[in-house]
Design a protein around this motif. Structure first.
Motif, short mmCIF file in Angstrom:
data_model
loop_
_atom_site.label_atom_id
_atom_site.label_comp_id
_atom_site.label_asym_id
_atom_site.label_seq_id
_atom_site.Cartn_x
_atom_site.Cartn_y
_atom_site.Cartn_z
N UNK A 111 0.85 -1.20 0.00
CA UNK A 111 0.00 0.00 0.00
C UNK A 111 0.87 1.24 0.00
N UNK A 112 0.39 2.30 -0.65
CA UNK A 112 1.08 3.59 -0.62
C UNK A 112 0.03 4.68 -0.54
N UNK A 113 0.17 5.56 0.44
CA UNK A 113 -0.76 6.68 0.56
C UNK A 113 -0.05 7.93 1.08
N UNK A 114 1.29 7.95 0.99
CA UNK A 114 2.01 9.08 1.56
C UNK A 114 1.98 10.34 0.70
N UNK A 115 1.64 10.19 -0.58
CA UNK A 115 1.56 11.36 -1.47
C UNK A 115 0.10 11.74 -1.71
N UNK A 116 -0.12 12.97 -2.10
CA UNK A 116 -1.49 13.42 -2.39
C UNK A 116 -1.92 13.04 -3.80
N UNK A 117 -0.95 12.68 -4.63
CA UNK A 117 -1.23 12.34 -6.02
C UNK A 117 -1.28 10.83 -6.20
N UNK A 118 -2.28 10.35 -6.93
CA UNK A 118 -2.39 8.92 -7.18
C UNK A 118 -1.19 8.44 -7.99
N UNK A 119 -0.75 9.24 -8.91
CA UNK A 119 0.38 8.87 -9.77
C UNK A 119 1.64 8.61 -8.94
N UNK A 120 1.93 9.53 -8.01
CA UNK A 120 3.12 9.38 -7.17
C UNK A 120 2.97 8.19 -6.22
N UNK A 121 1.76 7.93 -5.76
CA UNK A 121 1.53 6.76 -4.91
C UNK A 121 1.71 5.47 -5.70
N UNK A 122 1.32 5.48 -6.96
CA UNK A 122 1.53 4.31 -7.82
C UNK A 122 3.02 4.04 -7.98
N UNK A 123 3.77 5.09 -8.23
CA UNK A 123 5.23 4.96 -8.37
C UNK A 123 5.83 4.41 -7.07
N UNK A 124 5.41 4.98 -5.95
CA UNK A 124 5.96 4.57 -4.65
C UNK A 124 5.65 3.10 -4.37
N UNK A 125 4.44 2.66 -4.67
CA UNK A 125 4.05 1.27 -4.43
C UNK A 125 4.84 0.32 -5.32
#
Length: 145
Positions: free
Chosen positions: A79-93
């Motif tokens: 799971x990733x939710x540390x960014x406000x952007x879905x795109x950046x959370x996708x990258x992080x995950x």
């Protein structure tokens, strides 16, 4: 679905196949004002480790053994939710999953070869211990009056 910024390499020429990644999006908690109520920015990335053909068999078996506590029916979830952007959370995950798999598929460390302590080092240690003991023995209160 838009393609990611590039293949996420696990190790060497092995990378995460985009076709085997399952994405799920939901509303994220935390700051963001009214924007957070309307955007599905939290990302849940699932990868079926048990049935993947992208990893060599040895790596897959090693990862299944090492990640057994994190797997649910052979599927690993990040799971990733540390960014406000879905795109950046996708990258992080995706990066987190690639790093997790790289660590889990790494070969085991070479066994430690036991070595002997050289005689000189051991003798010096014992000599210093005796010196220290003499120093402390000289601190007794008998001779101070």
């Amino acid at each position: 679905m838009v393609a990611m910024s590039g293949p996420h390499v696990i190790r060497g020429s092995v990378s995460l196949p985009e076709a085997e990644l399952m994405w799920r999006f939901s509303r994220s908690s935390g700051p963001g004002g009214q924007h957070v109520n309307t955007t599905d920015s939290q990302v849940e990335l699932r990868f079926d480790l048990a049935s993947t053909k992208a990893l060599p068999e040895v790596w897959r078996a090693r990862a299944l053994e090492r990640l057994a506590g994190r797997l649910a029916d052979g599927v690993i979830t990040v799971r990733a939710s540390e960014h406000r952007s879905q795109w950046r959370n996708r990258e992080a995950a995706a990066v987190r999953l690639a790093a997790l798999l790289a660590e889990a598929t790494a070969p085991p460390p070479r066994p430690r070869r036991p070595t002997r302590i050289p005689r000189g080092i051991n003798e010096r240690r014992l000599r210093e211990k005796k010196q220290r003991a003499e120093t402390k023995r000289g601190r007794t209160g008998r001779d101070w009056q």
